[in-house]
Write a protein that holds these residues in place. Structure first.
Motif, PDB file in Angstrom:
ATOM      1  N   VAL A  22      31.514 -37.370   3.066  1.00 38.35           N
ATOM      2  CA  VAL A  22      32.268 -38.913   4.069  1.00 38.35           C
ATOM      3  C   VAL A  22      32.581 -37.559   5.541  1.00 38.35           C
ATOM      4  CG1 VAL A  22      33.530 -40.493   4.397  1.00 38.35           C
ATOM      5  CG2 VAL A  22      31.994 -40.318   2.487  1.00 38.35           C
ATOM      6  N   LEU A  23      33.906 -36.943   5.239  1.00 34.50           N
ATOM      7  CA  LEU A  23      34.728 -36.867   6.546  1.00 34.50           C
ATOM      8  C   LEU A  23      33.766 -35.568   6.856  1.00 34.50           C
ATOM      9  CD1 LEU A  23      37.751 -34.929   4.772  1.00 34.50           C
ATOM     10  CD2 LEU A  23      37.667 -37.034   6.894  1.00 34.50           C
ATOM     11  N   GLU A  24      32.438 -35.338   6.571  1.00 34.93           N
ATOM     12  CA  GLU A  24      31.490 -34.282   7.460  1.00 34.93           C
ATOM     13  C   GLU A  24      30.920 -35.665   8.375  1.00 34.93           C
ATOM     14  OE1 GLU A  24      29.092 -31.231   5.257  1.00 34.93           O
ATOM     15  OE2 GLU A  24      31.067 -31.050   4.675  1.00 34.93           O
ATOM     16  N   VAL A  25      29.840 -36.090   7.345  1.00 32.70           N
ATOM     17  CA  VAL A  25      29.220 -37.389   8.164  1.00 32.70           C
ATOM     18  C   VAL A  25      30.568 -38.389   9.158  1.00 32.70           C
ATOM     19  CG1 VAL A  25      28.033 -39.269   7.810  1.00 32.70           C
ATOM     20  CG2 VAL A  25      27.891 -37.631   6.282  1.00 32.70           C
ATOM     21  N   GLN A  26      31.745 -38.744   9.603  1.00 36.63           N
ATOM     22  CA  GLN A  26      32.085 -39.321   9.984  1.00 36.63           C
ATOM     23  C   GLN A  26      32.233 -38.504  11.343  1.00 36.63           C
ATOM     24  OE1 GLN A  26      35.659 -40.872   7.549  1.00 36.63           O
ATOM     25  NE2 GLN A  26      34.982 -42.734   7.775  1.00 36.63           N
ATOM     26  N   ASN A  27      32.498 -36.914  11.418  1.00 32.63           N
ATOM     27  CA  ASN A  27      32.167 -36.435  12.344  1.00 32.63           C
ATOM     28  C   ASN A  27      30.897 -35.678  12.756  1.00 32.63           C
ATOM     29  OD1 ASN A  27      35.526 -35.550  12.099  1.00 32.63           O
ATOM     30  ND2 ASN A  27      35.181 -34.600  10.615  1.00 32.63           N
ATOM     31  N   GLY A  28      30.054 -36.403  12.536  1.00 30.06           N
ATOM     32  CA  GLY A  28      28.647 -36.521  13.837  1.00 30.06           C
ATOM     33  C   GLY A  28      27.576 -35.590  12.654  1.00 30.06           C
ATOM     34  N   ALA A  29      27.787 -35.276  11.585  1.00 29.09           N
ATOM     35  CA  ALA A  29      27.128 -35.069  10.689  1.00 29.09           C
ATOM     36  C   ALA A  29      26.220 -35.942  10.005  1.00 29.09           C
ATOM     37  CB  ALA A  29      27.549 -33.975  10.007  1.00 29.09           C
ATOM     38  N   GLU A  30      25.102 -35.313   9.728  1.00 30.51           N
ATOM     39  CA  GLU A  30      24.109 -36.310   8.700  1.00 30.51           C
ATOM     40  C   GLU A  30      23.470 -35.633   7.506  1.00 30.51           C
ATOM     41  OE1 GLU A  30      20.952 -37.371  11.303  1.00 30.51           O
ATOM     42  OE2 GLU A  30      21.750 -39.010  12.138  1.00 30.51           O
ATOM     43  N   LYS A  31      23.503 -35.843   6.459  1.00 31.78           N
ATOM     44  CA  LYS A  31      23.704 -35.397   5.082  1.00 31.78           C
ATOM     45  C   LYS A  31      22.163 -36.070   4.138  1.00 31.78           C
ATOM     46  CE  LYS A  31      26.492 -32.768   5.615  1.00 31.78           C
ATOM     47  NZ  LYS A  31      26.526 -31.318   5.904  1.00 31.78           N
ATOM     48  N   ILE A  32      20.792 -34.866   4.194  1.00 35.28           N
ATOM     49  CA  ILE A  32      20.365 -35.077   3.120  1.00 35.28           C
ATOM     50  C   ILE A  32      21.025 -35.201   1.694  1.00 35.28           C
ATOM     51  CG2 ILE A  32      17.305 -35.218   2.333  1.00 35.28           C
ATOM     52  CD1 ILE A  32      18.049 -36.414   5.475  1.00 35.28           C
ATOM     53  N   ILE A  33      21.082 -36.347   0.339  1.00 33.66           N
ATOM     54  CA  ILE A  33      21.104 -36.172  -0.985  1.00 33.66           C
ATOM     55  C   ILE A  33      20.121 -35.783  -1.554  1.00 33.66           C
ATOM     56  CG2 ILE A  33      22.714 -37.253  -2.725  1.00 33.66           C
ATOM     57  CD1 ILE A  33      24.369 -37.778  -0.624  1.00 33.66           C
ATOM     58  N   THR A  34      19.435 -35.121  -2.379  1.00 32.62           N
ATOM     59  CA  THR A  34      18.612 -34.941  -3.402  1.00 32.62           C
ATOM     60  C   THR A  34      18.332 -35.101  -4.817  1.00 32.62           C
ATOM     61  OG1 THR A  34      19.162 -32.438  -3.600  1.00 32.62           O
ATOM     62  CG2 THR A  34      17.419 -33.321  -1.944  1.00 32.62           C
ATOM     63  N   LYS A  35      17.799 -35.738  -5.670  1.00 34.30           N
ATOM     64  CA  LYS A  35      18.363 -36.086  -6.687  1.00 34.30           C
ATOM     65  C   LYS A  35      16.330 -35.524  -7.056  1.00 34.30           C
ATOM     66  CE  LYS A  35      19.424 -39.132  -9.627  1.00 34.30           C
ATOM     67  NZ  LYS A  35      20.525 -40.396  -9.929  1.00 34.30           N
ATOM     68  N   ASN A  36      16.753 -34.279  -8.273  1.00 33.51           N
ATOM     69  CA  ASN A  36      15.637 -34.041  -9.279  1.00 33.51           C
ATOM     70  C   ASN A  36      15.384 -32.584  -8.173  1.00 33.51           C
ATOM     71  OD1 ASN A  36      16.397 -34.560 -11.772  1.00 33.51           O
ATOM     72  ND2 ASN A  36      15.130 -36.532 -11.292  1.00 33.51           N
ATOM     73  N   GLY A  37      15.926 -32.404  -7.199  1.00 34.42           N
ATOM     74  CA  GLY A  37      15.042 -31.647  -6.052  1.00 34.42           C
ATOM     75  C   GLY A  37      14.299 -32.385  -5.016  1.00 34.42           C
ATOM     76  N   GLU A  38      13.499 -33.494  -4.459  1.00 36.12           N
ATOM     77  CA  GLU A  38      13.408 -34.111  -4.008  1.00 36.12           C
ATOM     78  C   GLU A  38      14.752 -35.091  -3.035  1.00 36.12           C
ATOM     79  OE1 GLU A  38      10.240 -34.474  -3.556  1.00 36.12           O
ATOM     80  OE2 GLU A  38       9.685 -32.839  -4.619  1.00 36.12           O
ATOM     81  N   PRO A  39      13.897 -35.248  -2.116  1.00 30.70           N
ATOM     82  CA  PRO A  39      15.137 -36.275  -0.778  1.00 30.70           C
ATOM     83  C   PRO A  39      15.377 -37.638  -1.541  1.00 30.70           C
ATOM     84  CG  PRO A  39      13.355 -34.707   0.088  1.00 30.70           C
ATOM     85  CD  PRO A  39      13.457 -34.601  -1.081  1.00 30.70           C
ATOM     86  N   ALA A  40      16.701 -37.936  -1.403  1.00 33.05           N
ATOM     87  CA  ALA A  40      16.565 -39.105  -2.792  1.00 33.05           C
ATOM     88  C   ALA A  40      17.046 -40.419  -0.807  1.00 33.05           C
ATOM     89  CB  ALA A  40      16.983 -39.353  -3.323  1.00 33.05           C
ATOM     90  N   VAL A  41      18.308 -39.991  -0.590  1.00 34.23           N
ATOM     91  CA  VAL A  41      18.364 -40.817   0.241  1.00 34.23           C
ATOM     92  C   VAL A  41      19.520 -39.748   1.411  1.00 34.23           C
ATOM     93  CG1 VAL A  41      19.611 -42.722  -1.269  1.00 34.23           C
ATOM     94  CG2 VAL A  41      20.842 -40.786  -0.424  1.00 34.23           C
ATOM     95  N   ALA A  42      20.054 -40.392   2.747  1.00 35.09           N
ATOM     96  CA  ALA A  42      20.561 -39.926   4.127  1.00 35.09           C
ATOM     97  C   ALA A  42      21.783 -40.926   4.080  1.00 35.09           C
ATOM     98  CB  ALA A  42      19.571 -40.355   4.868  1.00 35.09           C
ATOM     99  N   VAL A  43      22.766 -39.857   4.436  1.00 31.82           N
ATOM    100  CA  VAL A  43      23.670 -40.254   4.852  1.00 31.82           C
ATOM    101  C   VAL A  43      24.182 -40.479   6.063  1.00 31.82           C
ATOM    102  CG1 VAL A  43      26.849 -40.399   3.924  1.00 31.82           C
ATOM    103  CG2 VAL A  43      25.325 -39.947   2.220  1.00 31.82           C
ATOM    104  N   ILE A  44      24.906 -41.377   6.757  1.00 32.22           N
ATOM    105  CA  ILE A  44      25.062 -41.493   8.184  1.00 32.22           C
ATOM    106  C   ILE A  44      25.705 -41.792   8.318  1.00 32.22           C
ATOM    107  CG2 ILE A  44      22.171 -41.126   9.049  1.00 32.22           C
ATOM    108  CD1 ILE A  44      22.032 -43.690   9.757  1.00 32.22           C
ATOM    109  N   ASP A  45      26.753 -41.769   9.457  1.00 30.78           N
ATOM    110  CA  ASP A  45      27.846 -42.810  10.061  1.00 30.78           C
ATOM    111  C   ASP A  45      27.311 -44.267  10.248  1.00 30.78           C
ATOM    112  OD1 ASP A  45      30.723 -41.953  11.491  1.00 30.78           O
ATOM    113  OD2 ASP A  45      29.872 -43.501  13.077  1.00 30.78           O
ATOM    114  N   ILE A  46      27.922 -45.013  10.545  1.00 34.23           N
ATOM    115  CA  ILE A  46      27.817 -46.231  10.568  1.00 34.23           C
ATOM    116  C   ILE A  46      27.457 -46.540  11.706  1.00 34.23           C
ATOM    117  CG2 ILE A  46      30.468 -47.276  11.031  1.00 34.23           C
ATOM    118  CD1 ILE A  46      27.568 -48.601   8.573  1.00 34.23           C
ATOM    119  N   LYS A  47      28.556 -46.314  12.788  1.00 37.95           N
ATOM    120  CA  LYS A  47      27.901 -46.552  14.135  1.00 37.95           C
ATOM    121  C   LYS A  47      26.397 -46.341  14.409  1.00 37.95           C
ATOM    122  CE  LYS A  47      32.542 -45.200  15.685  1.00 37.95           C
ATOM    123  NZ  LYS A  47      33.121 -44.314  15.794  1.00 37.95           N
ATOM    124  N   ARG A  48      26.018 -44.861  14.047  1.00 37.09           N
ATOM    125  CA  ARG A  48      24.427 -44.350  14.154  1.00 37.09           C
ATOM    126  C   ARG A  48      23.584 -45.422  13.108  1.00 37.09           C
ATOM    127  NH1 ARG A  48      23.536 -38.220  14.312  1.00 37.09           N
ATOM    128  NH2 ARG A  48      25.074 -39.002  15.845  1.00 37.09           N
TER     129      ARG A  48
END
Length: 105
Positions: A22-48
């Motif tokens: 969460v801290l990394e995303v709040q500081n501008g990063a975007e994260k892709i969370i994988t499940k079983n090796g496949e992209p599942a969701v993206a985590v982005i800042d609420i402003k974005r």
């Protein structure tokens, strides 16, 4: 923004390090969370996310304006029909499609 290998996070890691994520995303990063090796969701800042939603709404408005322009061009060129006649023709076409090409009375 370019996604790097550091921005791809397995679900198990995201779960155990959610606060850091969460801290990394709040500081501008975007994260892709994988499940079983496949992209599942993206985590982005609420402003974005809000910005993306505003862009999407603007895009929809532009598409509507484009349709209005096409409609006005049709009217100007005389490509019009009576509304009742047009709806009747659409309903007949729909019935023919539903019955495999045969008119259903």
């Amino acid at each position: 923004m370019v996604i790097s290998v550091r921005d791809i996070v397995p679900f198990s890691t995201a779960r155990t390090h959610l606060s850091d994520l969460v801290l990394e995303v709040q500081n501008g990063a975007e994260k892709i969370i994988t499940k079983n090796g496949e992209p599942a969701v993206a985590v982005i800042d609420i402003k974005r996310l809000d910005h993306y939603h505003r862009l999407e709404r603007a895009h929809v408005h532009l598409l509507l304006l484009e349709d209005v322009d096409k409609g006005l061009a049709d009217v100007k060129a005389g490509r019009t029909i009576d509304a009742r006649a047009g709806l009747s023709a659409l309903m007949k076409r729909k019935r023919r499609t539903a019955t495999g090409g045969r008119d259903k009375d």
